[in-house]
Scaffold this motif. Sequence first.
Motif, PDB file in Angstrom:
ATOM      1  N   ASP A  72       3.049   7.224  -1.601  1.00  0.00           N
ATOM      2  CA  ASP A  72       1.517   7.925  -0.562  1.00  0.00           C
ATOM      3  C   ASP A  72       0.343   6.246  -0.081  1.00  0.00           C
ATOM      4  O   ASP A  72       0.312   6.170  -0.456  1.00  0.00           O
ATOM      5  CB  ASP A  72       0.550   8.972  -1.441  1.00  0.00           C
ATOM      6  CG  ASP A  72      -0.802   9.329  -0.644  1.00  0.00           C
ATOM      7  OD1 ASP A  72      -0.824   7.997   0.804  1.00  0.00           O
ATOM      8  OD2 ASP A  72      -2.216  10.328  -1.638  1.00  0.00           O
ATOM      9  N   ARG A  73       1.046   6.383   1.154  1.00  0.00           N
ATOM     10  CA  ARG A  73       1.248   5.422   2.107  1.00  0.00           C
ATOM     11  C   ARG A  73      -0.390   5.123   2.414  1.00  0.00           C
ATOM     12  O   ARG A  73      -0.957   3.704   2.043  1.00  0.00           O
ATOM     13  CB  ARG A  73       1.738   5.233   3.111  1.00  0.00           C
ATOM     14  CG  ARG A  73       3.374   5.210   3.057  1.00  0.00           C
ATOM     15  CD  ARG A  73       4.301   5.139   4.116  1.00  0.00           C
ATOM     16  NE  ARG A  73       5.425   4.893   4.200  1.00  0.00           N
ATOM     17  CZ  ARG A  73       6.398   3.937   3.925  1.00  0.00           C
ATOM     18  NH1 ARG A  73       5.143   2.849   4.432  1.00  0.00           N
ATOM     19  NH2 ARG A  73       7.801   3.836   4.071  1.00  0.00           N
ATOM     20  N   PRO A  74      -1.507   6.249   2.795  1.00  0.00           N
ATOM     21  CA  PRO A  74      -2.943   6.007   2.872  1.00  0.00           C
ATOM     22  C   PRO A  74      -3.213   5.559   1.427  1.00  0.00           C
ATOM     23  O   PRO A  74      -4.164   5.523   1.027  1.00  0.00           O
ATOM     24  CB  PRO A  74      -2.882   7.375   3.668  1.00  0.00           C
ATOM     25  CG  PRO A  74      -1.931   7.645   4.310  1.00  0.00           C
ATOM     26  CD  PRO A  74      -1.048   7.097   2.948  1.00  0.00           C
ATOM     27  N   ALA A  75      -2.707   6.235   0.362  1.00  0.00           N
ATOM     28  CA  ALA A  75      -3.273   5.815  -0.736  1.00  0.00           C
ATOM     29  C   ALA A  75      -3.083   4.685  -1.590  1.00  0.00           C
ATOM     30  O   ALA A  75      -3.607   3.850  -1.697  1.00  0.00           O
ATOM     31  CB  ALA A  75      -3.179   7.027  -1.849  1.00  0.00           C
ATOM     32  N   LEU A  76      -2.354   3.590  -1.681  1.00  0.00           N
ATOM     33  CA  LEU A  76      -1.629   2.830  -1.077  1.00  0.00           C
ATOM     34  C   LEU A  76      -2.037   1.532  -0.603  1.00  0.00           C
ATOM     35  O   LEU A  76      -2.559   0.651  -1.384  1.00  0.00           O
ATOM     36  CB  LEU A  76      -0.035   2.299  -1.699  1.00  0.00           C
ATOM     37  CG  LEU A  76       0.938   3.492  -1.859  1.00  0.00           C
ATOM     38  CD1 LEU A  76       2.757   3.440  -2.108  1.00  0.00           C
ATOM     39  CD2 LEU A  76       0.850   2.696  -3.765  1.00  0.00           C
ATOM     40  N   ALA A  77      -2.285   2.194   0.445  1.00  0.00           N
ATOM     41  CA  ALA A  77      -2.603   0.996   1.677  1.00  0.00           C
ATOM     42  C   ALA A  77      -4.356   1.045   0.624  1.00  0.00           C
ATOM     43  O   ALA A  77      -4.871  -0.894   0.507  1.00  0.00           O
ATOM     44  CB  ALA A  77      -2.911   0.546   2.871  1.00  0.00           C
ATOM     45  N   ALA A  78      -5.096   1.984   0.375  1.00  0.00           N
ATOM     46  CA  ALA A  78      -6.612   1.723  -0.684  1.00  0.00           C
ATOM     47  C   ALA A  78      -6.472   1.597  -1.265  1.00  0.00           C
ATOM     48  O   ALA A  78      -7.859   0.351  -1.550  1.00  0.00           O
ATOM     49  CB  ALA A  78      -7.386   3.482  -0.262  1.00  0.00           C
ATOM     50  N   LEU A  79      -5.653   1.035  -2.449  1.00  0.00           N
ATOM     51  CA  LEU A  79      -5.375   0.908  -3.460  1.00  0.00           C
ATOM     52  C   LEU A  79      -5.024  -0.965  -3.242  1.00  0.00           C
ATOM     53  O   LEU A  79      -6.086  -1.422  -4.253  1.00  0.00           O
ATOM     54  CB  LEU A  79      -4.198   0.923  -4.218  1.00  0.00           C
ATOM     55  CG  LEU A  79      -4.063   0.287  -5.556  1.00  0.00           C
ATOM     56  CD1 LEU A  79      -4.414   0.932  -7.001  1.00  0.00           C
ATOM     57  CD2 LEU A  79      -2.098   0.491  -6.058  1.00  0.00           C
ATOM     58  N   THR A  80      -4.731  -1.272  -2.279  1.00  0.00           N
ATOM     59  CA  THR A  80      -4.324  -2.838  -2.523  1.00  0.00           C
ATOM     60  C   THR A  80      -5.494  -3.490  -1.893  1.00  0.00           C
ATOM     61  O   THR A  80      -5.287  -4.808  -2.322  1.00  0.00           O
ATOM     62  CB  THR A  80      -2.518  -3.190  -1.687  1.00  0.00           C
ATOM     63  OG1 THR A  80      -2.680  -2.042  -0.243  1.00  0.00           O
ATOM     64  CG2 THR A  80      -1.625  -2.433  -2.302  1.00  0.00           C
ATOM     65  N   ALA A  81      -6.496  -2.743  -0.830  1.00  0.00           N
ATOM     66  CA  ALA A  81      -6.935  -3.536  -0.305  1.00  0.00           C
ATOM     67  C   ALA A  81      -8.627  -3.630  -1.550  1.00  0.00           C
ATOM     68  O   ALA A  81     -10.095  -4.009  -0.774  1.00  0.00           O
ATOM     69  CB  ALA A  81      -7.615  -2.625   0.886  1.00  0.00           C
ATOM     70  N   THR A 100      -4.072  -7.036   1.967  1.00  0.00           N
ATOM     71  CA  THR A 100      -4.060  -8.208   0.631  1.00  0.00           C
ATOM     72  C   THR A 100      -3.200  -8.906  -0.145  1.00  0.00           C
ATOM     73  O   THR A 100      -1.652  -7.928  -0.548  1.00  0.00           O
ATOM     74  CB  THR A 100      -5.441  -7.445  -0.176  1.00  0.00           C
ATOM     75  OG1 THR A 100      -4.727  -6.991  -0.988  1.00  0.00           O
ATOM     76  CG2 THR A 100      -5.938  -7.015   0.710  1.00  0.00           C
ATOM     77  N   ASP A 101      -3.480  -9.537  -0.562  1.00  0.00           N
ATOM     78  CA  ASP A 101      -2.516 -10.302  -1.961  1.00  0.00           C
ATOM     79  C   ASP A 101      -3.094  -9.787  -3.531  1.00  0.00           C
ATOM     80  O   ASP A 101      -2.789 -10.446  -4.164  1.00  0.00           O
ATOM     81  CB  ASP A 101      -2.453 -11.816  -1.253  1.00  0.00           C
ATOM     82  CG  ASP A 101      -3.726 -12.221  -1.960  1.00  0.00           C
ATOM     83  OD1 ASP A 101      -5.062 -11.920  -2.282  1.00  0.00           O
ATOM     84  OD2 ASP A 101      -4.266 -13.785  -1.597  1.00  0.00           O
ATOM     85  N   HIS A 102      -3.780  -8.731  -3.428  1.00  0.00           N
ATOM     86  CA  HIS A 102      -5.241  -8.401  -4.717  1.00  0.00           C
ATOM     87  C   HIS A 102      -2.703  -8.331  -5.407  1.00  0.00           C
ATOM     88  O   HIS A 102      -1.894  -7.624  -5.126  1.00  0.00           O
ATOM     89  CB  HIS A 102      -5.535  -7.655  -5.177  1.00  0.00           C
ATOM     90  CG  HIS A 102      -6.768  -7.417  -3.946  1.00  0.00           C
ATOM     91  ND1 HIS A 102      -7.127  -8.831  -4.288  1.00  0.00           N
ATOM     92  CD2 HIS A 102      -6.635  -6.487  -3.248  1.00  0.00           C
ATOM     93  CE1 HIS A 102      -8.224  -8.958  -3.158  1.00  0.00           C
ATOM     94  NE2 HIS A 102      -8.459  -7.818  -2.287  1.00  0.00           N
ATOM     95  N   PRO A 103      -3.357  -8.614  -6.778  1.00  0.00           N
ATOM     96  CA  PRO A 103      -1.505  -8.050  -7.442  1.00  0.00           C
ATOM     97  C   PRO A 103      -1.953  -6.769  -8.118  1.00  0.00           C
ATOM     98  O   PRO A 103      -3.053  -6.392  -8.490  1.00  0.00           O
ATOM     99  CB  PRO A 103      -1.273  -9.130  -8.678  1.00  0.00           C
ATOM    100  CG  PRO A 103      -3.081  -9.503  -8.865  1.00  0.00           C
ATOM    101  CD  PRO A 103      -2.926  -9.841  -7.469  1.00  0.00           C
TER     102      PRO A 103
END
Length: 403
Positions: free
Chosen positions: A106-115, A142-145
């Motif tokens: 789920d790309r939108p959800a993954l983008a939200a997670l990493t942001a 972002t570079d959040h792990p």
Amino acid sequence: MTSDTERDGLASRLERAVAAASPAPGTPVAVVDLDAFDANAVDLVRRAAGKPVRVASKSVRVPALLRRALAIDGFHGVLAYTLAEALWLQGERVASDILMAYPTVDRPALAALTASPAASRAITLMVDDPAHLDVVDEVRSTDHPVRVAIDVDAGLLIGGRHVGPKRSPVHDPHSVVALARHILGRPGFDLVGVMTYEGQVAGVPDAAPGQRARSLVVRRIKAASLTQLETRRREIARAISGLTELELWNAGGSGSVDDTTRDPVVTEVAAGSGLLVPALFDHYRSFTPRPAAFFGVPVVRRPTAGIATVHGGGLVASGPAGRDRLPLPWAPSGLHLTRLEGAGEVQTPLAGPAAARLSIGDLVWFRHAKSGELFEHTNTVYLLRGDRFVDEVPTYRGLGLAF
């Protein structure tokens, strides 16, 4: 097994609760018996023998009930079924420790997670292929792990055959180490855990009435699975320990809590269906079922003296098609589906000794075959304590959430 007297007592309790509360028109009327829910939760903690119980949200799907379980000593964290759900649970502060049960693309959800630093700290993704990491890298800003766990196949391997859920291509120490090295070698990912879900043990009844031979075979498969899996877990844990230190090893389910927690490698067990005990969980040797979730539909026709027809009722469970996936007429006792029509979307005829005693307008109470899926069909759930409704709470659907 619940006696007919207990089932008829439940029907009377529900009749009094409905009469006092006058639920809004519409069917089905979903109810969770808090006395049974709480007793089931305490029993799961007892069976876990000191290891944390992670709530499987797929088997609940009612935020108020997730919060209720998490407030009980011995429960910790949520096993979520989609990333969108996990983000919502974290954002609403239902849970701050959320493990994904399945991989996601789920790309939108993954983008939200990493942001989100907070979401990235709270949610652990499940992976079994480097391609899952590729999708994360394609959308991250972002570079959040990102926390990840490896889903290791826990099926029984016997005679060249695989018995159990077809979940992961990763199943032995070599393949686990290869994926672990890949994760550890990629910037932006933290390997924190492993999951081994033995569905052929946790999700299959082993004491079905009238099925003695089948139940014996199931018990043998379970015993072989547990023996083989304990060896594989130990070997995998030893192999991974040379690479990194894990935070968690999740395993099991409601039907295998006792057996799973005996494995010293396992740090936590997942459970959800054991809180509500749907019909498919009636016939386990490992625990005594206390049904807690019901749905009521009204009698709308009396086509013959021995048949009562209810409105709707056809809430069929997922899985291999069969009669065990149909809802179970539960209260009052003495009702059964007809073979010709089964459970229908708009009407369900019921036969049996109790059918002749039902009048138009009476509610008949069913149990869903699986846990959680019932609440995709209703906006709210009435919470029963004794013989009165003490609250009405929204389901995911009632909150406008389609996970």
